[in-house]
Design a protein around this motif. Structure first.
Motif, PDB file in Angstrom:
ATOM      1  N   THR A 419       3.436 -23.592 -43.507  1.00  0.00           N
ATOM      2  CA  THR A 419       3.353 -22.409 -43.067  1.00  0.00           C
ATOM      3  C   THR A 419       2.823 -21.566 -43.876  1.00  0.00           C
ATOM      4  OG1 THR A 419       5.418 -22.704 -41.771  1.00  0.00           O
ATOM      5  CG2 THR A 419       4.843 -20.399 -42.248  1.00  0.00           C
ATOM      6  N   VAL A 436       1.938 -17.308 -37.375  1.00  0.00           N
ATOM      7  CA  VAL A 436       2.720 -18.358 -37.394  1.00  0.00           C
ATOM      8  C   VAL A 436       3.970 -17.854 -37.012  1.00  0.00           C
ATOM      9  CG1 VAL A 436       3.856 -20.551 -38.572  1.00  0.00           C
ATOM     10  CG2 VAL A 436       1.351 -19.737 -39.196  1.00  0.00           C
ATOM     11  N   SER A 438       7.957 -19.564 -36.676  1.00  0.00           N
ATOM     12  CA  SER A 438       8.654 -20.681 -36.785  1.00  0.00           C
ATOM     13  C   SER A 438       9.906 -20.395 -37.129  1.00  0.00           C
ATOM     14  CB  SER A 438       8.124 -21.667 -37.896  1.00  0.00           C
ATOM     15  OG  SER A 438       9.168 -22.847 -38.439  1.00  0.00           O
ATOM     16  N   VAL A 586       5.262 -23.629 -35.711  1.00  0.00           N
ATOM     17  CA  VAL A 586       5.728 -24.836 -36.737  1.00  0.00           C
ATOM     18  C   VAL A 586       6.988 -25.022 -36.793  1.00  0.00           C
ATOM     19  CG1 VAL A 586       5.558 -25.535 -39.220  1.00  0.00           C
ATOM     20  CG2 VAL A 586       3.768 -23.874 -38.333  1.00  0.00           C
TER      21      VAL A 586
END
Length: 929
Positions: A419, A436, A438, A586
């Motif tokens: 990440t 990203v 997550s 992720v």
């Protein structure tokens, strides 16, 4: 435990180990015998006897081997031979085993067996003939026979010896686990709560293998049909609780369906037992007959993904099964082998082959595996991050949307690493940052703003920590100079006089705010951050404040307790963001179970097939005396268990480890719809054993002679890469693009502005009960003034209690800072009067506002008890009314005197008027009569 860690050069702090051990309480194996174990562990005589027996077994074995070593040395010396010179390989030779045994040093047991009946391994070719002749004489003269006795002794006693060592290694751990369990039960009873982790065990005790009608009667409900999904994740105890109900349903010709996939069982650490689905269910319900329906059509993945997974997992299951079989000791009896040991893995994957749906358009898809050379895991991780980011860049260039891509990792820290790489842009070929999402890896501890606040809190807690001070000073200066064009010089922070003054001002600020409640203190620290940082990292800051608020609502809002909880768990909390965003996902493989993604990237496919290095505890039930005096013992899961009485449990755990990690690969590889990209570790020396999943994949690509089918795609032995198809997404119709985009965003999003904070005094003000508390001109007007002052005097037993009493009044909202200063000044003056100094010097026992039970309840302001006298004081803060007030104090004195206290004296203290009136009890009595 502490002594052992210190001797090994490790930290003396054992909190983490105790916390880790305590998790074993929730294992079903422990819960099933916790009550019986607790009774035996509480019996000190039994425990000492059990421990003594273990030590006796160990000492006896080691002592006997030492004697063998001494006998061997005596024989060698009798023939005038030098053990470190005349025998083969000298001081590094195998014959040195006798010396090591005699000296109780670490020795190689294999040398004993290789020397026995093997004269060639004794003699040295460069020796003179007479030396080798003498060696032959000692060989035939009893030393070889001694080796024979030693091998027989080892075969006979080693198993018992290693079992005792395995148990004693965690003997005290068992006591700690039991103590923690008892403490948890005690706290649960005190707080009238029940742990959810104990629900299955409680239900098991309630049901206790009763018939279904009795169970329905107890629960007050009744069900005719049952359908249990994700059955491969069911625990043995859960299954035992459901089994009589399912049995009853089938007996009444009703319907029951269990849905699951053994290959997707990845939650064994939560007590799940895949063997229930694999074999136990069919055994238990064989009377009614079972129908197994396998769904063998894959509606998710493309042709190349399906083809690769079909071939790999068939081959991998056979390879792991063969590897497992080789791990069993050659001399182990059949009864010590777990049931199904030699075929269980292959049986679990017998239905792994899947078909393409007949009516679905065949998409080619893409599969690639790359082996990156690195001997160390750290080096592999760096190489894998770079390769993964470059491949993601390639996927985007080939037409994949950013939201089509998911990166799967085995561990949370791996997710954090990838990440950070995607967000930083450092590994991107064009130095671009990639968005990203997550919820697992965007942790609070990754935010500089959050760390700035937390380190401030830690510094307030421990102002002598120079590391924290340096961190705060550097970041504080950087924040102060955010909009400055001058270059930042870290050295100036600690040496420039103006910077030192700024830091001293900041320390004064912290000193002023440290008395605030925890949430308000954190909020004040947030206000130190520049607006730009509050805007950029507002979601992290808000999540931290929410965590503090949640902690304060369920625990004592204590700074030390919060910081301890931060280090244990809160630091791992993730910011919550909408998942339907145009960003790369992720997540861990466990989190991805049940999901699908157009493109899957697995950057770190190198985890171990066997987790023995992590020293997991294995709960074993001893079957042989004297070890079976305890129903259950914890032992370290390690290879040496194969030579103990717990060989069966060890081999069963090893089999489960293999299947667990093969299942993890299966779940990860089957998440991909169109593209699957995996990066594996390759060491310079080719693997000779299957240690990691990278080794298993290497075996699949390079040992083709062991596979029964051709490899789909191509394997390049020069670049160590496998490729099948190209990473090009399926074509979409132009008119569907906008529709699909809207489906990903079923709601509008709005970016929050900079997080708003307000000073403590702006957000909340303390409501005073009267605005005339301390107005000297209105002293006699406000009745609340007297109540406040009575409350203050009630809290002062000795003069030094004044400051704490004032702080309490401020915290209760009775006074503000200005009034507190005003009161302190007056009280210092009043308590300095010579007449009252002995009342507040601690020389007597003080009873403040303590009721006296007589015909009526009296409550004197202050009663002071000494051996030879008793003093009663009544405080007055209004107008003087001597006759009425004296009558009141006289009543107190009369009641106290009737209780038997000697020499009772009474006083009225008109505090604001600085006047003390003595009450003459006898004189008043005379006037009354």
């Amino acid at each position: 435990m502490q002594r052992k860690k210190i001797s090994e050069g490790k930290s003396w702090n054992i909190n983490r180990e105790i916390s880790s051990f305590s998790e074993e309480i929730f294992k079903e194996a422990y819960q099933s015998v916790a009550g019986i174990l607790s009774e035996k562990l509480a019996n000190r005589h039994f425990m000492n006897s059990y421990l003594s027996r273990l030590h006796q077994i160990i000492r006896s074995y080691e002592s006997e081997l030492q004697k063998y070593g001494e006998k061997g040395l005596a024989l060698i010396n009798r023939y005038n031979l030098e053990i470190s010179k005349d025998f083969n390989n000298g001081s590094r030779g195998k014959m040195m085993v006798f010396l090591k045994l005699a000296n109780e040093e670490k020795y190689n047991e294999a040398h004993i067996f290789s020397l026995y009946n093997n004269l060639d391994s004794w003699q040295k070719k460069s020796n003179p003939a007479h030396i080798n002749n003498t060696i032959e004489k000692v060989y035939t003269g009893g030393l070889n026979d001694l080796l024979g006795q030693m091998t027989g002794f080892i075969h006979e006693r080693k198993r018992e010896y290693l079992t005792a060592k395995a148990i004693i290694k965690n003997f005290y751990t068992l006591g700690i686990i039991n103590d923690v369990n008892q403490k948890i039960l005690e706290i649960s009873r005190e707080q009238n709560v029940f742990l959810l982790a104990g629900t299955n065990h409680l239900l098991s005790r309630i049901i206790h293998e009763d018939e279904a009608p009795f169970i329905y009667e107890r629960t007050g409900t009744r069900y005719e049909h049952y359908m249990i999904d994700e059955f491969q994740d069911t625990s043995s105890l859960q299954y035992a609780n459901f089994r009589p109900l399912i049995w009853n349903s089938l007996a009444q010709d009703q319907f029951a369906m269990l849905v699951g996939d053994v290959k997707q069982s990845i939650y064994r650490w939560r007590n799940s037992d895949w063997t229930l689905l694999a074999e136990q269910v069919e055994k238990d319900f064989n009377t009614f007959g079972t129908q197994v329906k396998t769904l063998d059509t894959n509606w998710r993945s493309s042709r190349n993904v399906i083809a690769f997974n079909n071939g790999f997992f068939k081959h991998a299951a056979r390879a792991l099964q063969a590897n497992l079989n080789n791990k069993a000791p050659n001399d182990i009896p059949d009864e010590d082998l777990p049931e199904g040991f030699d075929f269980q893995i292959m049986e679990a994957y017998q239905d792994v082959v899947q078909k393409m749906p007949s009516g679905k358009t065949a998409e080619e898809g893409h599969v690639s595996f790359s082996f990156l050379e690195a001997d160390r895991k750290e080096d592999f991780q760096n190489s894998a991050i770079e390769a993964a980011v470059n491949h993601i860049h390639e996927l985007i260039n080939n037409g994949f949307a950013i939201s089509d891509i998911c990166v799967l990792v085995r561990k949370r820290n791996e997710g954090t690493a990838i990440t950070n790489a995607l967000l930083s842009g450092d590994y991107h070929p064009e130095n671009k940052t990639l968005p990203v999402i997550s919820n697992e890896t965007l942790q609070l501890s990754s935010s500089p703003a959050v760390l700035f606040i937390i380190n401030h809190l830690k510094f307030i807690q421990n102002p002598d920590d120079k590391v924290l001070e340096s961190f705060i000073r550097l970041h504080w200066e950087r924040h102060q100079r955010e909009n400055s064009e001058s270059q930042f010089n870290a050295s100036d922070v600690f040496h420039d006089p103006s910077r030192i003054r700024t830091w001293e001002e900041h320390l004064a600020f912290l000193s002023e705010k440290q008395t605030f409640p925890l949430y308000d203190l954190a909020d004040e620290l947030v206000r130190l951050l520049p607006p730009a940082i509050r805007k950029e990292q507002g979601i992290y800051i808000q999540t931290l404040l929410n965590s503090i608020n949640h902690f304060s609502s369920r625990e004592t809002a204590d700074l030390a307790l919060f910081l301890d909880e931060w280090d244990k768990s809160i630091r791992y909390d993730s910011v919550m963001v909408p998942e339907n965003q145009n960003a790369i996902r992720v997540m861990t493989i466990h989190k991805a179970k049940g999901l699908e993604f157009k493109a899957v990237v697995i950057p770190f496919c190198n985890w171990e097939l066997d987790a023995s290095r992590q020293q997991n505890l294995l709960w074993c039930k001893p079957q042989k005396a004297p070890f079976n005096q305890l129903e259950l013992v914890p032992v370290d899961y390690e290879k040496s268990l194969a030579d103990t009485c717990f060989a069966k449990e060890y081999l069963q755990e090893l089999m489960h480890q293999y299947i667990d990690n093969l299942n993890l690969m299966y779940v990860a590889f089957t998440r991909a719809r169109h593209s699957l990209t995996v990066f594996c570790q390759r060491k310079k020396k080719a693997p000779t054993d299957l240690v990691t999943v990278s080794d298993l994949l290497w075996f699949h690509f390079t040992s083709r002679e062991t596979d029964q089918e051709a490899l789909p795609g191509s394997w390049d032995e020069g670049s160590f890469k496998y490729l099948s198809g190209q990473p090009i997404p399926e074509k979409r119709k132009e008119e569907n693009k906008e529709k699909n985009r809207n489906e990903r965003r079923p709601f509008k999003t709005h970016r929050l502005e900079t997080i708003e904070t307000f000073s403590f005094r702006e957000r909340i003000s303390i409501h005073s009960e009267s605005t005339e508390y301390f107005d000297d001109e209105a002293v006699e007007k406000g009745a609340s003034y007297g109540k406040i002052m009575h409350r203050l005097f009630e809290m002062i037993e000795v003069r030094s209690d004044l400051n704490n009493a004032l702080k309490t009044l401020w915290f209760e909202g009775k006074i503000n800072e200005f009034e507190m200063a005003q009161i302190r000044k007056s009280m210092e003056k009043w308590l300095s009067k010579p007449e009252v100094q002995s009342w507040f010097d601690g020389s007597c026992k003080v009873l403040s506002e303590v009721p006296i039970l007589d015909k009526n309840i009296h409550r004197p302001d202050r009663v002071m008890l000494r051996k030879d006298e008793t003093i009663v004081v009544d405080y007055k803060f209004g107008k003087e009314d001597t006759i009425q007030h004296q009558a009141q104090v006289k009543g107190y004195m009369k009641s106290i005197k009737n209780m038997g206290h000697p020499n009772v004296k009474g006083y009225i203290w008109y505090v604001p008027h600085d006047e003390i009136v003595k009450v003459d009890y006898e004189a008043i009595q005379g006037k009354l009569f």
